[in-house]
Structures are given as C-alpha cells and as structure tokens.
Scaffold this active site. Structure first.
Site, short mmCIF file in Angstrom:
data_model
loop_
_atom_site.label_atom_id
_atom_site.label_comp_id
_atom_site.label_asym_id
_atom_site.label_seq_id
_atom_site.Cartn_x
_atom_site.Cartn_y
_atom_site.Cartn_z
N ILE A 29 -5.49 13.12 12.55
CA ILE A 29 -4.08 13.16 11.95
C ILE A 29 -4.09 13.31 10.36
O ILE A 29 -3.18 13.52 10.24
CB ILE A 29 -3.08 12.24 12.96
CG1 ILE A 29 -3.49 11.45 12.38
CG2 ILE A 29 -3.02 12.94 13.81
CD1 ILE A 29 -2.80 9.89 13.31
N GLY A 30 -5.41 12.76 9.60
CA GLY A 30 -4.88 12.67 8.17
C GLY A 30 -6.17 11.56 8.25
O GLY A 30 -7.53 11.90 8.46
N GLY A 85 -8.36 8.93 5.14
CA GLY A 85 -8.08 8.09 4.35
C GLY A 85 -8.93 7.88 3.37
O GLY A 85 -9.49 8.84 3.01
N GLU A 86 -8.48 6.55 2.66
CA GLU A 86 -9.50 6.34 1.62
C GLU A 86 -11.49 5.98 2.11
O GLU A 86 -11.55 6.66 0.70
CB GLU A 86 -9.09 5.48 0.70
CG GLU A 86 -10.79 4.40 -0.10
CD GLU A 86 -10.08 5.38 -1.56
OE1 GLU A 86 -10.77 5.50 -2.61
OE2 GLU A 86 -9.19 6.25 -1.92
N ASP A 130 0.16 -2.74 -3.53
CA ASP A 130 0.41 -1.28 -3.50
C ASP A 130 1.42 -0.50 -3.05
O ASP A 130 1.07 -0.14 -1.94
CB ASP A 130 -0.75 -0.31 -3.60
CG ASP A 130 -0.35 1.26 -3.57
OD1 ASP A 130 -0.03 1.82 -4.78
OD2 ASP A 130 -1.88 1.43 -3.14
#
Length: 895
Positions: free
Chosen positions: A587-588, A590-591, A706
């Site tokens: 779904i995506g 990340g870092e 952050d």
C-alpha cells in the site's frame, strides 16, 4: 438454398468466435526446443526442463542465489509482435521458496520479483542493450506469491495475471528482475482480449479488440441479418476491457413473412397456420401483447398482458449513527399483477465523484430474502461505516420485470451516516476506599469511535433505586460524600460528540468503616513541613507518599542507550511467529522499505487487519538498528491516540514491524480528499485527539521532532493517532525527500519546526507544540501546504521576522489565537499540551464559540501586531512577493 447456406455460415462463425475471447501472442509452453531467452548476469537465471501444473513437459527458468547478497538478475524474452492491439495481458505461473525455510541465509532473501516491458519497432535488443535497469524498461508490477513452499512441501504453483498499455510500437519484450528470491518461472503466456463476432437484436457485430485501458469501451458497428430490416439506427455495440459486449444501440426486426428463430439469431419464414400482420411482430395464433406489456413465462397463453410496476412511493429514511431504517409505500401502479415484491440495493459512495459501488458483504439488511424479494415495506440496515455517504435503491419487481429492459422500477434515497457512540467501558476497578470516598479507575472503551469528551459515573447504595451521577475528564475519579461501611453499585459510560455509550457492567464496592490513615498523613503534611526540626522526615515522607499516590508513572527510555539494540526491541516489543502473519498487498513505501496491508491471526485472539512495515533487501546493520528502534519506541506507548504496536518479526526475513491498520491513511491526504466535508466540531475533535496523544508522549518525556499531518493516521471512525516515531532523527543528507532540508547537524522539516530547533537543534516538548500549531493550520485548511510554495529559506526568514500563517478560510477566532500561542518565539511562553487539551475540550462543550470566525483567508502571511495587505486566495505568488518586499524594507516591530 442460398439463404440456408448463409445462415449456416453465420452459425459457423458465431460458434468459432464465441470461444476465442482471448488470443495468445506468445506462450512459453509452446516451445519444443530451448527458449534461449537473454539473461544477465550469466550466474543468474538458468533455463531447465520442467513440468507445468498438468504435468506436461515444458522449458522453465529458475534462480536461487539467496546466499549471496545484493542480487540483481535479469531475464528477457524474445521480441513479441503486438499485432495491432493496444493492451496485452501476461499470465505468469511460478513457484517461490519460503525464505524462512532456508537455513543460514542473509537478510537479502526475497519472496517477490519484478515484471517489466520494453517497446520497440523491431527485434533490436542485444546482450547489452537496452541497459539492464528500470529505465529504459517500464515496470508493470512487483509480483508476490499467494503461497510459497518450504523444504518439506511440494512446490506450490502460483498464477498471476497483469496487464499494461497503451502500446504504440511494433512489439515489445518482457523482462523479469530477481532481487534475491529462490524461485522457478514455470510459464509465461502473453495474450490480448477481444469481443467475438456476435448477433444481438438481429444484427451481426464483427470481432473487435479491446481498448488501450481496462476501462475502455470500443464501438463496433453492426449490420442486420438476412431477411431483417433496421428499426432504429445506428447499430452498434460496445466492447469492454474484459472482452464482453455491452450496451446494444439500435435494432433490426424481421420483415413481413419472416419471424424470429427460437434462439433469436435469424429470421425464418413463418410456419403454416401462423400469421404476421406487419414487420416487427412474430407470427402467432395467440393474440400478441401491445408494446410495454408482457406475459410471464409461467402465465398461460390466453392470460391478460401485464406490465412492470411503477416505483415505490414516499421512501422515508431514518439514520441512527451507523444504522438506518427504510420505509416506503407500494407503487401507484402494480402492473396489473399480484406477485409484487421489493428489493433493497445498498451502494457506497466515495468522495472523489466516482460512481457508487455495491456495499460490502458485512452490511446487514434485515429482513433479507436473497433471490425471492421482500413482501413487507420496511427494512433495517446495520454495520454501515461512520461518516460515509450511501445510496439505497428500493426496487419494485413483479413477474414480468425481467422482460422489460428498463426494469426494475426503483426509488433512490441518499444518506450520510453519523458518528457512532462509543462502545461500553470495560470493567471498573476500585483503587482505594475510605469511610466516605471511593477512588475508581477504568480503561477507555475498546471502540471510542471519536474523541472522548468525558465520562459519567453512576452510583447508588445497594438495594436502593435512586442513583447519583458525577462526571470525570479522565479514566479515573473519586466519588465523595458517601456513607461509611456501605456497599455501592457503580457503573461508568463514555461520551463523544455522538452522545453517550453503554454503561459498564454493574460493580459492587464498599466504603470502609474507618478513615484512611494515609489521608490523615496527607492532612498533617503542612504541619510536618512547618517543622524545621523534622525536615529530613518531611523529605522521606514526601518520597513515600509520591510512590504510594503516583503509581504507574512511566518515563520514555531511549533505545539507543542500550549497548545491543536487540535488547531494547525484545524488552519493549513482542516477537510474533511468521506463521501468524499474512501479507495481502503493498500500500506504500516507507523510509526503510515497503508498507503492506495484511492480517494477523494469533492464538486466543480474533484475526485482525494490520499494517506491516518491511525492511528492504540489502540493508546495513545501522539501517536494521534504526528500523527496529521505531518498534522499540512504539512498544513503550499505550494510548488511544498513539499508533499501537502489535509486535515485530526479527528472526525472519525480511524483518517486519506490525502495527494496527488505519483505514483512512495519512491525515493530510485524507483531508485533501474530503475538502469541506466535515463540521468544525469534527475538525476540533480530530485536533483534540492529536493533542491528547502528544500530551501523553510529553508526559513520558518523549519529543517527537517530526509532528505533521502526514505523520498522523486516521481510522474509519475519524480517530487520529500520532505515528512515525523517530524517523526524522535517522534521516541523513542522502535522503531525497524535499520535506526534510539540510540544516546544521542533519535534515529537518523546516515548515513544521520551531526556530530554536532549526538554529540550535534544541528539540523539546515546546518545539513539538510549535509543530502542533502548524498541524492545527493544516487540519482547518483541509491539508493545504504550510507557507504554500515559498522556499524554505523564505519561510525561515519570515518566521524570524515575526511573520505567522494567517487564519484559514472559515477558521474560528479562538482556534487561530491558539495557533499563534503555539508559535510564540519564546518557547517558555508556548502553552503545554495539557492546556491545549483542556482548551479544546472547552470548545467542544461550547460549540457556539466555534461560530465566531476570523476575517476571510487571504493567502498572505500575518505579522504579529499587524497583517499584510489582503490578496485573493488563488494568487499566492503575488502575496508571497509582497511578503518578500515587506521583509526587505524595514525591520518589523518585535512583540
């Protein structure tokens, strides 16, 4: 004879083409010798003889270099002509070895591979051209198996189909990239879809290839069959992306003296003893029905002709949180039949103006008689999602509805569900009792379904009817003014903007006979403090009382203080067995790697949907440490507005972090998709949840560094949770993310960061409060970018000269004032998160204060002590130029 021959020819082509919806361009199973596809490097993919899933001999390719890190193995097919089609499909059959079943392998083992294609006007590829990398190849997808196999099991064959287009050149090559899997590519089949020659409405439509996109519709012209004439034009059918005909337009009918055949594909001469008065009507010895009237298949031939009913009348809907009741009156016209029934169709409507789609299977419509229809005119619909738009069709159907192309007749009602009330509070616990008080505590509801405003405690003496209530802001309270040595029955319930939830189960607690000795000590503390001779005793007593009366105080522990990072992970995070986790889709990104959605099924717990973060292949030991540090951080937190860690997988490959799944994703993108849809009370409720989570983190002495809307996740009930812990501290100067800009000592998000943190790397809870003010602005402006398209340098200069963001459109004055307090230059003057939560709670209880809005949004920065000249929201460039000119003139007046 000529007519018969023509009809036989039509039948022949119809039969042949009806079973060729897919036409193959290439199939590796056809090979009778070696495939000899191109590989790079030579130590990668290897061609071997194998068997397909029907045990027929075929040529396959396999690769298994899992013990060697940093794999990049390519395999390219021969040139495949596209033959004029615009979109092709690739069917892959393959098997993959389970990395967990391979002993002593490094962390680079993968269970996926990549599919690419390369277009060309001819067969021009060589061993070195095109280059073996993603560009100039075009990536189609990352292919993952549904099932992998271990050493003790037989190989499991997976089948995946992917498509790509539009294609424009003469042909293409397929390429497969392995990054460290142990797998076998069993077969590759390339095909395209087409709509076969067909007959509809007595018109013949030719074979037609599908369009460039899966959603394309290609028009095919038609021609009447023999002995038929056009009734309406143009004659056309639409060929969809799945090779299926749809939406016939125009029609033909048999001419006088000819009638439709039994299968309605030709016009044949009328049989003796029948008649046909004019074209378009079938010959019969039975009186035909007029247009729009029909006989059902079960009706006798001499029965009356009937028609479809009109739509149900006066549909009334009543929404109760996430449930709905529908009532209606019968149609004005039943069509002359007595077999009238009703159907209720539920459709879920997204906010991006796309068509509504059928509701999920978990939506419960009661009563429901599948395939039979309803006799009664009332249903109840449950298990809808909160804050979601739905459309319901109430259909009226009778025995001839299926004979009318426009049936059934229906009425439509559109509704939007409300916020659901919270679930019941779990069991209430007695912490302490005295002769006149009960100190109680409880956990928040398992499903808060929004921001909890307060709790109501109801209590009464056992055996008595009259009860009393008190309210509490947190999950604990002291009930005072009770009778000594008396049993009481206590219940607690939670309240959100949707109202009160259910009470907890009744619990019996008793006050004590005598007063609490600890309370006596507390009452005498001022006297003890006043005695200088007992100073040491006072200190000792205060320490003892702090321990007694402040149980469970938890302080955040930095995992980087551990000599071995694995010790921190195993202390704060639960290790999960790989067999309990199933990855469903990516779904995506990340870092550190991909983010997937999956399912977690553990013993004695129901299966749940989870988010899975993976550590990408080829990681360094530092990357693994930093990746697991986030789990070590999350594992220390337990709050309804902080993302919950389910566990980690450190003994498998790849390394995984499992967290709860948030259906609506990141807050910034969610707000942009739903611009203007929420009430100001709902937006403040979201902000209150974020502030509550940050208060919890601040109380634990944790500094986020952050905090931004992109790092807040939202679930289906609009509950916001703080996430992405510690990632910003791990960013180095090689990061390509433009959000994080190089500054002294590393990369930081300039637009969200307090001035002292930018200048001196001074990160505190006060700098998190500054970031929270930016988050408030993002929420009220529905995800607009802070400071618009100003450069980071201009942002820093403007903030240093006391310019601040203006109130967004329709922003309540009290909210913008709270933002400005968060952006005070002196960090000690900024409010604490506890005061922010308290302020937002007061606003939620007094909704009238949210109706006083500031002046219109101008798109200009605001100088503390005055504003810049107003400009239209749609032209931020001009307003930013005015900001720069204003800053370049005289120094601003400090406040």
């Amino acid at each position: 004879p000529l007519q018969i021959a023509s009809l036989l020819l039509i039948f022949f082509f119809f039969y042949i083409f009806n079973f060729t919806l897919r036409k193959t361009l290439m199939d590796s199973r056809w090979a009778t010798t070696e495939l000899a596809w191109t590989t790079f490097p030579e130590s990668g993919w290897e061609e071997v003889s194998g068997y397909d899933d029907s045990m027929s001999p075929i040529r396959t390719y396999q690769v298994c270099n899992v013990r060697q890190p940093n794999q990049n193995n390519w395999l390219r097919t021969d040139f495949i002509p596209r033959k004029g089609v615009l979109r092709v499909y690739v069917e892959l059959k393959f098997s993959v070895r389970d990395c967990a079943s391979i002993p002593n392998i490094p962390g680079s083992c993968k269970e996926t591979f990549n599919l690419f294609y390369y277009e060309s006007e001819g067969d021009v590829a060589t061993d070195t051209n095109p280059l073996w990398r993603e560009n100039p190849y075009v990536k189609v997808d990352t292919i993952a198996p549904d099932e992998s196999f271990s050493l003790l099991e037989a190989g499991r064959i997976n089948t995946k189909v992917r498509s790509f287009g539009p294609l424009s050149k003469a042909g293409f090559y397929l390429a497969f990239q392995d990054l460290g899997a142990c797998m076998s590519l069993i077969s590759v089949r390339v095909f395209f879809k087409k709509c076969s020659t067909t007959i509809a409405n007595f018109a013949v439509f030719p074979e037609t290839a599908t369009g460039a996109e899966a959603t394309s519709l290609v028009i095919a012209p038609g021609a009447c069959v023999t002995n038929a004439m056009e009734v309406s034009v143009p004659l056309k059918l639409y060929c969809n992306g799945d090779g299926e005909w749809m939406v016939p337009v125009g029609s033909c009918t048999c001419v006088a003296g000819f009638e439709p055949s039994a299968d309605d594909t030709q016009c044949q001469a009328c049989f003796p003893g029948t008649f046909k008065s004019k074209f378009g009507e079938g010959s019969s010895n039975i009186c035909p029905c007029q247009s729009g009237f029909y006989r059902a298949d079960s009706d006798p031939p001499d029965s009356d002709c009937t028609t479809i009913p009109s739509a149900p009348r006066n549909v009334i809907s009543s929404v109760n949180e996430t449930s709905l009741s529908l009532e209606w009156e019968e149609p004005e016209d039943t069509g002359g039949r007595s077999d009238l029934v009703y159907n209720v169709v539920c459709k879920k409507c997204l906010q991006d103006r796309s068509p509504c789609t059928r509701c999920d299977d978990n939506v419960d419509i009661a009563p429901r008689r599948l395939g039979l229809g309803l006799r009664q005119r009332k249903v109840v619909v449950r298990n809808l999602q909160a804050h979601t738009r739905y459309s319901f069709e109430v259909q009226a159907v009778n025995g001839v509805s299926g004979k009318n192309p426009t049936s059934p007749s229906y009425s439509t009602v559109n509704i939007t569900t409300n916020q659901a009330a919270p679930s019941a509070v779990p069991t209430v616990h007695l912490m302490r009792s005295t002769s006149d008080t009960l100190s109680l505590s409880w956990l928040p509801p398992e499903k808060p379904n929004g921001v909890i405003l307060d709790y109501e405690i109801k209590y009464h003496e056992r055996g008595q009817v009259m009860s009393h209530t008190v309210t509490a802001q947190h999950s604990s309270a002291k009930v005072e003014g009770l009778r000594a040595a008396t049993p009481y029955v206590v219940q607690v319930r939670a309240r959100t903007v949707a109202g009160y939830g259910r009470y907890s189960n009744p619990m019996d607690f008793s006050t004590s006979l005598h007063s609490d000795p600890q309370k006596s000590v507390q009452d005498q503390l001022p006297l003890i403090v006043g005695s200088a001779s007992a100073g040491l005793v006072v200190i000792v007593a205060m320490v003892v009382i702090a321990v007694v009366f402040s149980p469970g105080v938890k302080v955040y522990i930095d995992p980087f203080t551990y000599e071995d990072p694995n010790d921190a992970v195993h202390e704060f995070a639960k290790e999960i067995d790989i067999s309990c986790v199933k990855i469903e889709e990516v779904i995506g990104a990340g870092e550190f790697g991909e983010v997937c959605r999956g399912r977690l099924k553990q013993a004695s717990r129901r299966e749940m949907v989870v988010a899975i973060k993976t550590l990408k292949a080829g990681y360094t030991e530092r990357q693994r440490r930093d990746f697991l540090a986030e789990a070590s951080i999350m594992g220390q937190f337990d709050h309804p507005n902080v993302i919950r860690l389910e566990g980690v997988l450190t003994r498998s490959c790849p390394v995984l972090i499992i967290t709860e799944f948030m259906e609506n994703g990141a807050l910034d993108s969610f707000l942009r998709l739903n611009d203007g849809r929420f009430t100001m009370t709902q937006l403040v409720g979201m902000l209150r949840g974020i502030a509550s989570g940050m208060k919890y983190l601040s109380d634990m002495n944790y500094v986020h560094r952050d905090l931004a809307a992109r790092n807040i996740l939202v679930n289906s009930n609009l509950v916001c949770k703080v996430s992405d812990f510690g990632l910003s501290r791990f960013l180095d100067d090689t990061s390509a993310d433009p959000t994080y800009t190089s500054s002294l000592g590393g990369k930081i998000p300039i637009r969200w960061t307090a001035p002292e943190a930018i200048a001196f790397r001074k990160f505190t809870s006060a700098s998190d409060v500054w970031s929270y003010g930016i988050v408030m602005w993002e929420v009220v402006s529905y995800g607009e970018r802070p400071y618009w398209d100003m450069s980071n340098q201009d942002v820093m200069t403007a903030v240093e000269q006391d310019y601040r963001l203006p109130p967004p459109m329709d922003c309540p004055m009290v909210l913008h004032q709270l933002m400005l307090e968060c952006w005070m230059k002196e960090r000690n003057l900024r409010p604490k998160f506890s005061r922010i939560v308290s302020t937002l709670d007061k606003l939620l209880r007094n909704a009238a204060s949210l109706k006083v809005v500031t002046s219109s949004y101008s798109g200009d920065l605001l100088r503390l002590g005055g504003t810049l000249p107003g400009h239209n929201r749609k032209s931020p460039d001009s307003s930013q130029e005015i900001v720069r000119q204003q800053m370049s003139q005289t120094l601003p007046i400090r406040v």
